[in-house]
Enzyme design. Sequence first.
Site: not given
Lengths: 185, 237
Positions: B206-207
């Site tokens: 989850p950047c």
Amino acid sequence: MEPFDRVVEEHGAVVLRVCLALLGPDEAHDAWSDTFLAALRAYPRLRPDSNVEGWLVTIAHNKAMDALRRRSRAPVPAGDGTELSPSVGSDGRRPAAGDDPAEAAIGQLDCTVLAAVRALPPKQQAAVVHHYLADLPYTEVGAVLGTSPEAARRSAADGIAALRVALSPTGASGLPTSRPRPRKR
Amino acid sequence: MGTSTAKHNHQTPGHQTPGHQTPGHQTPGGSTAGDDNGVTSRLAASVPMPGPEALVALRARLAAEAEAEGLLDVAHRTVDSPIGPLLVAVTYDGLARVAFENEGHDEVLEELAAAISPRILAAPRRTDPVARQLDEYFTGRRRHFDLEVDLRLARGFRRQVLDQLRLVDFGHTVSYSDLALAAGSPRAVRAAGSACATNPVPLVVPCHRVVRSDGSIGQYRGGPEAKRTLLALESAA
């Protein structure tokens, strides 16, 4: 190197056409699948300057020849064993199935012409199919057959000459499948 | 009774001869010198060029057989989402790539062919769990992805950053400097940023949960608008 997906996208239809011409509809799907599975296996080693379509047609040709050898070893069913398909209409065309979109997309095969093609000697048959149906230039047809382009051109010309005789209204001798048997009146 | 009256449709609808690239190549199918009595055109019409529908079932069968034979190095499909169509690509080891539309899916497939293997096919079986979990995520029914991830496209420090990033939970955010610190190099804030910018599996790693220290949302591989949408989706849940 292109994703293999794109190779299937670009050349899948031509390979199916070759399989249909050499084998008829019943065995063409197996030959197509065998061809692309073998191609997928070898694909990472394919030289970058290769003619991909010629390469695929070579594999399809070999798979079709394997299928024909298997067929010749199998017990011959009723009839003389030379039919392309049991479901050929009286006009020599295989009727397109009404409901199956895949069958419909294949379209109608002219079994009279294909029976004449299949009666040709193997080299002529292959040269005719690969040049006129796979649309390969003679340099590639020669590569498929393992001959020179000139020899491939001669084989195709001989094949066309033989087809001209076989398919002319008066000259259908030697092709029992294209002519209905005379019946008693 | 005994006379043959076979009719042949020379102009089969839908029949097409593919354009050929070889210069000087004579188009097959045309009666050349008129000396073949139409044999070549009858021949060309004898097997109409199959349409794309003829290949749908064959391509599905090829993908299934390739999978069974261990030849399908990369399986892919496209998944619709509120932030546009997503390309997902799965190797035998796990999810290796999620690509946004703005990256160009064709170009991404070419990159995968070069970086992983050209044995790439659209295939449902291996990609189905990814598609299902993404759909659950976007419809508010999933907070964690339960998927094998193949991070072979990220190396070295970038890989370390992504490993830390996987620990950031749904609905939370961290700053780039937090991330650099967690990855063991507190001064490598820019490198942490570029690890996020080149994350091969956004959403699942989850950047989008990494924001600037000043509170602004920062850059995103799928564009800032997509990042805003994802953060809003997670804060609303």
